[in-house]
Motif scaffolding. Structure first.
Motif, PDB file in Angstrom:
ATOM      1  N   GLU A 140       0.843  -1.203   0.000  1.00 36.87           N
ATOM      2  CA  GLU A 140       0.000   0.000   0.000  1.00 36.87           C
ATOM      3  C   GLU A 140       0.881   1.257   0.000  1.00 36.87           C
ATOM      4  OE1 GLU A 140      -3.040   2.108   3.195  1.00 36.87           O
ATOM      5  OE2 GLU A 140      -2.580  -0.009   3.404  1.00 36.87           O
ATOM      6  N   ILE A 141       1.893   1.278   0.826  1.00 40.97           N
ATOM      7  CA  ILE A 141       2.821   2.414   0.889  1.00 40.97           C
ATOM      8  C   ILE A 141       3.593   2.523  -0.415  1.00 40.97           C
ATOM      9  CG2 ILE A 141       4.899   3.276   2.046  1.00 40.97           C
ATOM     10  CD1 ILE A 141       3.665   1.938   4.630  1.00 40.97           C
ATOM     11  N   TYR A 142       4.034   1.399  -0.934  1.00 40.30           N
ATOM     12  CA  TYR A 142       4.727   1.358  -2.224  1.00 40.30           C
ATOM     13  C   TYR A 142       3.879   2.028  -3.312  1.00 40.30           C
ATOM     14  CZ  TYR A 142       6.106  -0.661  -6.697  1.00 40.30           C
ATOM     15  OH  TYR A 142       6.447  -0.834  -8.015  1.00 40.30           O
ATOM     16  N   GLU A 143       2.615   1.659  -3.395  1.00 41.75           N
ATOM     17  CA  GLU A 143       1.729   2.212  -4.430  1.00 41.75           C
ATOM     18  C   GLU A 143       1.590   3.729  -4.300  1.00 41.75           C
ATOM     19  OE1 GLU A 143       0.511   0.761  -7.089  1.00 41.75           O
ATOM     20  OE2 GLU A 143       1.245  -1.221  -6.545  1.00 41.75           O
ATOM     21  N   VAL A 144       1.457   4.226  -3.086  1.00 39.42           N
ATOM     22  CA  VAL A 144       1.351   5.681  -2.870  1.00 39.42           C
ATOM     23  C   VAL A 144       2.629   6.376  -3.329  1.00 39.42           C
ATOM     24  CG1 VAL A 144       1.210   7.485  -1.102  1.00 39.42           C
ATOM     25  CG2 VAL A 144      -0.340   5.529  -1.009  1.00 39.42           C
ATOM     26  N   LEU A 145       3.779   5.843  -2.938  1.00 38.17           N
ATOM     27  CA  LEU A 145       5.046   6.479  -3.295  1.00 38.17           C
ATOM     28  C   LEU A 145       5.305   6.430  -4.801  1.00 38.17           C
ATOM     29  CD1 LEU A 145       7.281   5.244  -0.357  1.00 38.17           C
ATOM     30  CD2 LEU A 145       6.350   7.543  -0.702  1.00 38.17           C
ATOM     31  N   VAL A 146       4.995   5.334  -5.447  1.00 38.10           N
ATOM     32  CA  VAL A 146       5.210   5.220  -6.886  1.00 38.10           C
ATOM     33  C   VAL A 146       4.330   6.202  -7.652  1.00 38.10           C
ATOM     34  CG1 VAL A 146       4.801   3.677  -8.852  1.00 38.10           C
ATOM     35  CG2 VAL A 146       6.106   2.885  -6.907  1.00 38.10           C
ATOM     36  N   ARG A 147       3.133   6.421  -7.194  1.00 39.05           N
ATOM     37  CA  ARG A 147       2.197   7.320  -7.891  1.00 39.05           C
ATOM     38  C   ARG A 147       2.418   8.792  -7.561  1.00 39.05           C
ATOM     39  NH1 ARG A 147      -1.795   2.864  -7.037  1.00 39.05           N
ATOM     40  NH2 ARG A 147      -2.076   2.019  -9.121  1.00 39.05           N
ATOM     41  N   ALA A 148       3.232   9.091  -6.559  1.00 37.49           N
ATOM     42  CA  ALA A 148       3.415  10.472  -6.103  1.00 37.49           C
ATOM     43  C   ALA A 148       4.670  11.124  -6.686  1.00 37.49           C
ATOM     44  CB  ALA A 148       3.477  10.495  -4.575  1.00 37.49           C
ATOM     45  N   ARG A 149       5.171  10.631  -7.779  1.00 38.06           N
ATOM     46  CA  ARG A 149       6.397  11.188  -8.346  1.00 38.06           C
ATOM     47  C   ARG A 149       6.225  12.651  -8.722  1.00 38.06           C
ATOM     48  NH1 ARG A 149       9.596   6.600 -11.389  1.00 38.06           N
ATOM     49  NH2 ARG A 149       8.624   4.827 -10.410  1.00 38.06           N
ATOM     50  N   LYS A 150       7.280  13.413  -8.466  1.00 36.80           N
ATOM     51  CA  LYS A 150       7.309  14.819  -8.837  1.00 36.80           C
ATOM     52  C   LYS A 150       7.832  14.939 -10.263  1.00 36.80           C
ATOM     53  CE  LYS A 150       8.398  17.818  -5.806  1.00 36.80           C
ATOM     54  NZ  LYS A 150       9.032  18.667  -4.837  1.00 36.80           N
ATOM     55  N   GLY A 151       7.796  16.125 -10.801  1.00 35.07           N
ATOM     56  CA  GLY A 151       8.177  16.357 -12.189  1.00 35.07           C
ATOM     57  C   GLY A 151       9.653  16.237 -12.503  1.00 35.07           C
ATOM     58  N   ASP A 152      10.518  16.061 -11.495  1.00 38.72           N
ATOM     59  CA  ASP A 152      11.957  15.981 -11.769  1.00 38.72           C
ATOM     60  C   ASP A 152      12.431  14.563 -12.104  1.00 38.72           C
ATOM     61  OD1 ASP A 152      11.965  14.683  -9.319  1.00 38.72           O
ATOM     62  OD2 ASP A 152      13.181  16.187  -8.297  1.00 38.72           O
ATOM     63  N   LEU A 153      11.529  13.612 -12.145  1.00 34.26           N
ATOM     64  CA  LEU A 153      11.805  12.205 -12.462  1.00 34.26           C
ATOM     65  C   LEU A 153      12.690  11.504 -11.435  1.00 34.26           C
ATOM     66  CD1 LEU A 153      12.343  12.494 -16.311  1.00 34.26           C
ATOM     67  CD2 LEU A 153      10.239  11.910 -15.087  1.00 34.26           C
ATOM     68  N   ARG A 154      12.952  12.143 -10.297  1.00 39.75           N
ATOM     69  CA  ARG A 154      13.778  11.544  -9.251  1.00 39.75           C
ATOM     70  C   ARG A 154      13.078  11.502  -7.909  1.00 39.75           C
ATOM     71  NH1 ARG A 154      19.456  14.177  -8.778  1.00 39.75           N
ATOM     72  NH2 ARG A 154      19.858  12.261  -7.652  1.00 39.75           N
ATOM     73  N   SER A 155      12.170  12.423  -7.678  1.00 45.00           N
ATOM     74  CA  SER A 155      11.581  12.604  -6.350  1.00 45.00           C
ATOM     75  C   SER A 155      10.132  12.150  -6.312  1.00 45.00           C
ATOM     76  CB  SER A 155      11.627  14.082  -5.957  1.00 45.00           C
ATOM     77  OG  SER A 155      12.928  14.598  -6.063  1.00 45.00           O
ATOM     78  N   VAL A 156       9.691  11.711  -5.135  1.00 44.35           N
ATOM     79  CA  VAL A 156       8.276  11.386  -4.950  1.00 44.35           C
ATOM     80  C   VAL A 156       7.610  12.366  -4.001  1.00 44.35           C
ATOM     81  CG1 VAL A 156       8.530   8.942  -5.465  1.00 44.35           C
ATOM     82  CG2 VAL A 156       8.720   9.711  -3.113  1.00 44.35           C
ATOM     83  N   GLY A 157       8.375  13.203  -3.363  1.00 43.03           N
ATOM     84  CA  GLY A 157       7.798  14.177  -2.445  1.00 43.03           C
ATOM     85  C   GLY A 157       8.850  14.710  -1.499  1.00 43.03           C
TER      86      GLY A 157
END
Length: 75
Positions: A52-69
């Protein structure tokens, strides 16, 4: 997500994505991961919730292609 980490092998029966760890910052050896112990990482001990945590982090990527938040630690 970082490259697969062998530290997650023991938890695959409860967390199929346990080999996937998320680096805290863009370098260094601190991660968000599932497990029992930590060397300064953020360790999720509720293994059955890791996917569940994995799914949230994978979908929360920022526009820099490196960060999730942004992770803020408050004392």
């Amino acid at each position: 997500p970082d490259a697969p980490h062998e530290g997650g092998l023991r938890y695959l029966h409860k967390a199929p994505k346990a080999l996937v760890w998320f680096r805290i910052g863009h370098d260094g050896a601190k991660y968000i991961h599932t497990g029992q112990g930590t060397l300064g990482c953020i360790t999720v001990i509720e293994h059955e919730r890791w996917n569940e945590i994995y799914e949230v982090l994978v979908r929360a990527r920022k526009g820099d292609l490196r960060s999730v938040g942004i992770l803020e630690i408050v004392d």
